[in-house]
Design a protein around this motif. Structure first.
Motif, PDB file in Angstrom:
ATOM      1  N   LEU A  99       0.300 -20.030  11.527  1.00 25.95           N
ATOM      2  CA  LEU A  99      -0.014 -18.650  11.898  1.00 25.95           C
ATOM      3  C   LEU A  99      -0.407 -17.851  10.666  1.00 25.95           C
ATOM      4  CD1 LEU A  99      -0.057 -16.330  14.018  1.00 25.95           C
ATOM      5  CD2 LEU A  99       2.313 -15.848  13.343  1.00 25.95           C
ATOM      6  N   ASP A 100      -1.600 -17.253  10.721  1.00 23.92           N
ATOM      7  CA  ASP A 100      -2.019 -16.264   9.731  1.00 23.92           C
ATOM      8  C   ASP A 100      -1.573 -14.910  10.261  1.00 23.92           C
ATOM      9  OD1 ASP A 100      -3.294 -14.412   8.113  1.00 23.92           O
ATOM     10  OD2 ASP A 100      -5.154 -15.553   7.964  1.00 23.92           O
ATOM     11  N   PHE A 101      -0.473 -14.392   9.737  1.00 25.57           N
ATOM     12  CA  PHE A 101       0.213 -13.227  10.292  1.00 25.57           C
ATOM     13  C   PHE A 101      -0.694 -12.015  10.430  1.00 25.57           C
ATOM     14  CE2 PHE A 101       2.986  -9.498  10.039  1.00 25.57           C
ATOM     15  CZ  PHE A 101       4.038  -9.825  10.877  1.00 25.57           C
ATOM     16  N   LEU A 102      -1.539 -11.750   9.447  1.00 27.27           N
ATOM     17  CA  LEU A 102      -2.343 -10.532   9.430  1.00 27.27           C
ATOM     18  C   LEU A 102      -3.693 -10.674  10.118  1.00 27.27           C
ATOM     19  CD1 LEU A 102      -1.717  -9.344   5.750  1.00 27.27           C
ATOM     20  CD2 LEU A 102      -0.596  -8.539   7.828  1.00 27.27           C
ATOM     21  N   ALA A 103      -4.156 -11.881  10.354  1.00 25.37           N
ATOM     22  CA  ALA A 103      -5.487 -12.089  10.911  1.00 25.37           C
ATOM     23  C   ALA A 103      -5.612 -11.465  12.294  1.00 25.37           C
ATOM     24  CB  ALA A 103      -5.801 -13.582  10.987  1.00 25.37           C
ATOM     25  N   GLY A 104      -6.626 -10.620  12.470  1.00 24.96           N
ATOM     26  CA  GLY A 104      -6.869  -9.999  13.768  1.00 24.96           C
ATOM     27  C   GLY A 104      -6.201  -8.659  13.954  1.00 24.96           C
ATOM     28  N   MET A 105      -5.391  -8.203  12.991  1.00 27.06           N
ATOM     29  CA  MET A 105      -4.764  -6.880  13.087  1.00 27.06           C
ATOM     30  C   MET A 105      -5.765  -5.793  12.705  1.00 27.06           C
ATOM     31  SD  MET A 105      -0.916  -7.098  11.495  1.00 27.06           S
ATOM     32  CE  MET A 105       0.358  -8.116  12.243  1.00 27.06           C
ATOM     33  N   GLY A 106      -5.549  -4.585  13.274  1.00 23.81           N
ATOM     34  CA  GLY A 106      -6.303  -3.434  12.832  1.00 23.81           C
ATOM     35  C   GLY A 106      -5.983  -3.118  11.388  1.00 23.81           C
ATOM     36  N   ALA A 107      -6.910  -2.405  10.717  1.00 22.83           N
ATOM     37  CA  ALA A 107      -6.788  -2.154   9.283  1.00 22.83           C
ATOM     38  C   ALA A 107      -5.493  -1.430   8.921  1.00 22.83           C
ATOM     39  CB  ALA A 107      -7.995  -1.350   8.796  1.00 22.83           C
ATOM     40  N   ASP A 108      -5.046  -0.494   9.766  1.00 27.72           N
ATOM     41  CA  ASP A 108      -3.827   0.251   9.446  1.00 27.72           C
ATOM     42  C   ASP A 108      -2.611  -0.659   9.392  1.00 27.72           C
ATOM     43  OD1 ASP A 108      -5.255   2.567   9.240  1.00 27.72           O
ATOM     44  OD2 ASP A 108      -4.618   3.412  11.162  1.00 27.72           O
ATOM     45  N   ASN A 109      -2.529  -1.617  10.314  1.00 26.96           N
ATOM     46  CA  ASN A 109      -1.388  -2.541  10.294  1.00 26.96           C
ATOM     47  C   ASN A 109      -1.452  -3.497   9.113  1.00 26.96           C
ATOM     48  OD1 ASN A 109      -0.091  -1.475  12.501  1.00 26.96           O
ATOM     49  ND2 ASN A 109      -0.039  -3.386  13.653  1.00 26.96           N
ATOM     50  N   ILE A 110      -2.660  -3.910   8.748  1.00 25.19           N
ATOM     51  CA  ILE A 110      -2.807  -4.771   7.573  1.00 25.19           C
ATOM     52  C   ILE A 110      -2.309  -4.032   6.333  1.00 25.19           C
ATOM     53  CG2 ILE A 110      -4.492  -5.874   6.050  1.00 25.19           C
ATOM     54  CD1 ILE A 110      -6.126  -6.563   8.542  1.00 25.19           C
ATOM     55  N   GLU A 111      -2.658  -2.751   6.244  1.00 29.76           N
ATOM     56  CA  GLU A 111      -2.203  -1.946   5.108  1.00 29.76           C
ATOM     57  C   GLU A 111      -0.685  -1.773   5.143  1.00 29.76           C
ATOM     58  OE1 GLU A 111      -3.158   2.378   2.990  1.00 29.76           O
ATOM     59  OE2 GLU A 111      -4.156   1.821   4.870  1.00 29.76           O
ATOM     60  N   GLU A 112      -0.136  -1.490   6.320  1.00 37.96           N
ATOM     61  CA  GLU A 112       1.295  -1.268   6.453  1.00 37.96           C
ATOM     62  C   GLU A 112       2.094  -2.505   6.057  1.00 37.96           C
ATOM     63  OE1 GLU A 112       4.476  -0.429  10.096  1.00 37.96           O
ATOM     64  OE2 GLU A 112       2.424   0.326  10.271  1.00 37.96           O
ATOM     65  N   PHE A 113       1.718  -3.662   6.583  1.00 37.20           N
ATOM     66  CA  PHE A 113       2.457  -4.872   6.243  1.00 37.20           C
ATOM     67  C   PHE A 113       2.207  -5.287   4.798  1.00 37.20           C
ATOM     68  CE2 PHE A 113       2.920  -5.528  10.901  1.00 37.20           C
ATOM     69  CZ  PHE A 113       4.293  -5.713  10.904  1.00 37.20           C
ATOM     70  N   GLY A 114       1.043  -4.940   4.280  1.00 33.84           N
ATOM     71  CA  GLY A 114       0.808  -5.189   2.860  1.00 33.84           C
ATOM     72  C   GLY A 114       1.797  -4.443   1.993  1.00 33.84           C
ATOM     73  N   GLU A 115       2.073  -3.194   2.352  1.00 36.46           N
ATOM     74  CA  GLU A 115       3.073  -2.419   1.615  1.00 36.46           C
ATOM     75  C   GLU A 115       4.473  -3.001   1.812  1.00 36.46           C
ATOM     76  OE1 GLU A 115       2.253  -0.127  -0.535  1.00 36.46           O
ATOM     77  OE2 GLU A 115       0.147  -0.362   0.023  1.00 36.46           O
ATOM     78  N   ALA A 116       4.765  -3.473   3.018  1.00 38.34           N
ATOM     79  CA  ALA A 116       6.074  -4.099   3.262  1.00 38.34           C
ATOM     80  C   ALA A 116       6.278  -5.309   2.358  1.00 38.34           C
ATOM     81  CB  ALA A 116       6.193  -4.502   4.726  1.00 38.34           C
ATOM     82  N   LEU A 117       5.234  -6.073   2.144  1.00 35.19           N
ATOM     83  CA  LEU A 117       5.339  -7.262   1.310  1.00 35.19           C
ATOM     84  C   LEU A 117       5.492  -6.903  -0.166  1.00 35.19           C
ATOM     85  CD1 LEU A 117       2.657  -9.405   3.150  1.00 35.19           C
ATOM     86  CD2 LEU A 117       5.121  -9.836   3.098  1.00 35.19           C
ATOM     87  N   ARG A 118       5.081  -5.696  -0.545  1.00 33.42           N
ATOM     88  CA  ARG A 118       5.260  -5.228  -1.923  1.00 33.42           C
ATOM     89  C   ARG A 118       6.691  -4.775  -2.170  1.00 33.42           C
ATOM     90  NH1 ARG A 118       1.419  -0.585  -3.241  1.00 33.42           N
ATOM     91  NH2 ARG A 118       2.436  -0.807  -5.267  1.00 33.42           N
ATOM     92  N   GLY A 119       7.412  -4.418  -1.088  1.00 39.66           N
ATOM     93  CA  GLY A 119       8.802  -4.039  -1.250  1.00 39.66           C
ATOM     94  C   GLY A 119       9.128  -2.678  -0.679  1.00 39.66           C
ATOM     95  N   GLU A 120      10.426  -2.347  -0.690  1.00 40.21           N
ATOM     96  CA  GLU A 120      10.909  -1.134  -0.025  1.00 40.21           C
ATOM     97  C   GLU A 120      10.302   0.139  -0.597  1.00 40.21           C
ATOM     98  OE1 GLU A 120      15.129   1.218   0.823  1.00 40.21           O
ATOM     99  OE2 GLU A 120      15.115  -0.977   0.638  1.00 40.21           O
ATOM    100  N   ASP A 121      10.207   0.255  -1.894  1.00 45.93           N
ATOM    101  CA  ASP A 121       9.716   1.503  -2.481  1.00 45.93           C
ATOM    102  C   ASP A 121       8.263   1.765  -2.089  1.00 45.93           C
ATOM    103  OD1 ASP A 121      12.168   1.903  -3.652  1.00 45.93           O
ATOM    104  OD2 ASP A 121      11.556   1.196  -5.638  1.00 45.93           O
ATOM    105  N   ALA A 122       7.434   0.736  -2.175  1.00 45.36           N
ATOM    106  CA  ALA A 122       6.021   0.894  -1.810  1.00 45.36           C
ATOM    107  C   ALA A 122       5.871   1.230  -0.335  1.00 45.36           C
ATOM    108  CB  ALA A 122       5.250  -0.385  -2.146  1.00 45.36           C
ATOM    109  N   LEU A 123       6.644   0.566   0.492  1.00 44.62           N
ATOM    110  CA  LEU A 123       6.548   0.810   1.927  1.00 44.62           C
ATOM    111  C   LEU A 123       7.033   2.213   2.273  1.00 44.62           C
ATOM    112  CD1 LEU A 123       5.984  -0.171   4.790  1.00 44.62           C
ATOM    113  CD2 LEU A 123       8.290  -1.158   4.842  1.00 44.62           C
ATOM    114  N   ARG A 124       8.116   2.669   1.649  1.00 46.22           N
ATOM    115  CA  ARG A 124       8.627   4.004   1.941  1.00 46.22           C
ATOM    116  C   ARG A 124       7.591   5.070   1.591  1.00 46.22           C
ATOM    117  NH1 ARG A 124      13.414   6.013   3.167  1.00 46.22           N
ATOM    118  NH2 ARG A 124      14.521   4.095   2.638  1.00 46.22           N
TER     119      ARG A 124
END
Length: 288
Positions: free
Chosen positions: A130-155
């Protein structure tokens, strides 16, 4: 709406509706989300003589944060709510970000869960096939990208979204979701459902973004249970046009859950798949 205090001292914001003696349907809300119940869903549950039980996950609304929680941690809260209601067993459903939480109950609370419904549920991150991000809208790709960077970036990212969502009105919901909804979803974001979704978003983020943040982090880390351990009847629904949780997530989950009944619906989106088929979903679930 009521508050219950758990053994660890946390508070949960809980809502129960429907006939007092009815069997319980526990519904795990999406991300972000809260205990407020969509009226179309409540009507469908009540029409079958059932009680609808929802709560704001830790960090949402008035529910106390549980920093570092995993998806599996929802099982303890589910147990506490059932005990509070005096309900020995239940049916469990979850939509979107609530999907993994419903599946956790199916895997780890089998002695009290008679069946599980997963609607457009998120699949685990970093799994083979599974490619987790493939097919997501751009906003979700950005959101999960921040989640993968860590809590401070995501907050930082979530805090920037919160002011607009706190002011969200029913006629703004579709535009606010932008690149996350295909036309089939935009078509159902009207009237009562749009009003309820806007109200739920406002409730969810009324205190802060902790619940949303902890959901996203939990999705991208080990969930704390094995999907292969689900031994209760499980029903999965996923739309091919979903831009929030792509079709591939549903396909992957369908291949991992033993004995699952999978409805992989062509032409449906993240919202339309639930709106259009919820009565059929309930009929199938109650048959468990």
């Amino acid at each position: 709406m009521s508050m219950i205090t758990l053994k660890d001292g946390r508070d949960l914001e809980v809502e129960v509706s429907g006939p007092e003696a009815g069997d319980v349907v526990v519904f795990h809300h999406g991300t972000p989300g809260g205990s407020e119940q969509a009226r179309f869903m409540a009507r469908a549950v009540h029409a079958r003589g059932l009680r609808l039980v929802t709560w704001s996950r830790p960090g949402y609304g008035a529910s106390t944060r549980q920093a570092g929680r995993t998806v599996a941690d929802v099982v303890a809260d589910t147990t506490a709510v059932l005990d509070h209601l005096g309900a020995q067993t239940c049916l469990v459903a979850g939509w979107s970000g609530g999907g993994p939480h419903a599946l956790a109950c199916g895997a780890l609370l089998a002695d009290r869960v008679r069946g599980v419904l997963c609607i457009a549920g998120v699949a685990p991150y970093g799994v083979t096939g599974l490619d987790f991000l493939a097919g997501m809208g751009a906003d979700n790709i950005e959101e999960f990208g921040e989640a993968l960077r860590g809590e401070d970036a995501l907050r930082t990212w979530l805090d920037a979204q919160r002011p607009e969502m706190l002011e969200l009105t029913a006629d703004q919901v579709a535009d606010s979701l932008g690149n996350l909804i295909p036309p089939v979803d935009a078509a159902v974001l009207t009237g009562e459902f749009s009003e309820d979704l806007a109200s739920e978003f406002r409730q969810a983020l009324s205190v802060g973004v902790d619940g949303w943040l902890d959901d996203d982090l939990a999705f991208t880390r080990p969930w704390g249970f094995d999907l292969a351990g689900i031994a209760v009847p499980t029903y999965l629904w996923q739309g091919s046009d979903d831009l929030m949780v792509p079709f591939a997530h549903g396909q992957w989950l369908a291949g991992q859950i033993p004995g699952v009944t999978a409805h992989l619906e062509q032409g449906e989106g993240h919202l339309s798949v639930g709106i259009g088929a919820f009565y059929r979903m309930l009929d199938e679930l109650t048959g468990a």
